[in-house]
Write an enzyme that holds these catalytic residues in place. Sequence first.
Site, PDB file in Angstrom:
ATOM      1  N   ALA A   1       0.796  -1.240   0.000  1.00  0.00           N
ATOM      2  CA  ALA A   1       0.000   0.000   0.000  1.00  0.00           C
ATOM      3  C   ALA A   1       0.830   1.294   0.000  1.00  0.00           C
ATOM      4  O   ALA A   1       0.643   2.146  -0.872  1.00  0.00           O
ATOM      5  CB  ALA A   1      -0.984  -0.033   1.167  1.00  0.00           C
TER       6      ALA A   1
ATOM      7  N   ASP B   1      -3.905  -2.768   3.822  1.00  0.00           N
ATOM      8  CA  ASP B   1      -4.139  -2.019   2.585  1.00  0.00           C
ATOM      9  C   ASP B   1      -5.160  -0.917   2.783  1.00  0.00           C
ATOM     10  O   ASP B   1      -5.090   0.136   2.159  1.00  0.00           O
ATOM     11  CB  ASP B   1      -4.568  -2.964   1.456  1.00  0.00           C
ATOM     12  CG  ASP B   1      -3.334  -3.624   0.893  1.00  0.00           C
ATOM     13  OD1 ASP B   1      -2.881  -4.613   1.487  1.00  0.00           O
ATOM     14  OD2 ASP B   1      -2.783  -3.114  -0.096  1.00  0.00           O
TER      15      ASP B   1
END
Length: 373
Positions: free
Chosen positions: A48, A261
């Site tokens: 991420a 994420d």
Amino acid sequence: MMIKTIAWKNNTVVLLDQKALPLTERYITCRTYQEVISAIKDLTVRGAPAIGVAAAMGATLGACKHSSLPPEKFRHKFSAICAEIAQSRPTARNLFWALERMKKCLDDAISSSENASFLILSTCDRGGVGGGINIPHSNHLVKELISEAKRICAEDIEINRRMGKHGSSLLADGDNILTHCNAGALATAGYGTALGAIRAARAAGKKLHVYVDETRPVLQGARLTAWELQKEKIPATLITDNMAGFLMQQGKIDKIIVGADRIAANGDTANKIGTYALAVLAKAHGIPFYVAAPLSTIDTSLKTGAEIPIEERSSAEVTHFRGLQIAPAKIKVYNPAFDITPAKYITAIITEKGILQKPYLQSIRNASKEKSL
Ligand code: MRU
């Protein structure tokens, strides 16, 4: 030793090619934003925070090609480029966070140059072409975007280091830690989130051992986390994903740390597929389960994890391994790349602002009020 995942160099974006690891350590150079989009989609750059930095730099690359436009047209073009980059992967919050930050940077730069009448001055420096006629351009705005993208990259490393210090306080000398996927230097601009806590604990003199889930289907654990830990001489043992429960039952795991994420306002967390199963197993065995993530991964606009978009990836990731077919042709495949771990299974969330405890709705709200750096 510092692993360099991503860098802005002479108006190009240089990426460590994570598809080639661990067998080959090579860098690729992206010269267009479309190349950055491809690199995000095919996992050359992944994780991420690293995706967020790549998005910011990719958008800047796109902007560089339009510096001759006047500011309003430049803003319009930049917005379209950001919208295209936003389509690359749906789950990691950092991608959208970084693009929003870049757009805000541009808006602020345009307003302040208008306010300071900077625009009028800057339109006169086109080398005399046009015999004194002012030709508006956006060179100064491109410079601002380059600085902002570099800042997002540098801040990410600093945020990881802070997170690492907080996370390290949760780890004891002699701990056996299980991690899933790769939440290390490779998944960020450097240092890592979950692995950052492990790095910081090691630096503080704690002896740790890490069990690494291989992380099917793309094997970020086996290919990337094992590589990173080995490079740093942190004792590690690789296991296949289906072994984790047995290890917990045998008392071999003291703590679990993973990245994220996207985290919803209530603490529900999207992370690599398989994370949810680990969290449930951890609860059953009384093992602390920690999520390490920067505040830029938290999406307070989503009430619960049910609202987090989950990416579905190609069936070839499941039916093939590096080009080799391992399943019958035409077998139906379901390949969600992430799952949602309900907040109730998460012992604490490690951020750069400290360790967030339940109820997450409140602790996330408080932490989000503070400025990140
Ligand atoms: O599909 P990937 O490799 O991008 O998935 C990455 C993860 O799930 C990581 O755990 C997450 O992004 C956190 S990275 C600090």
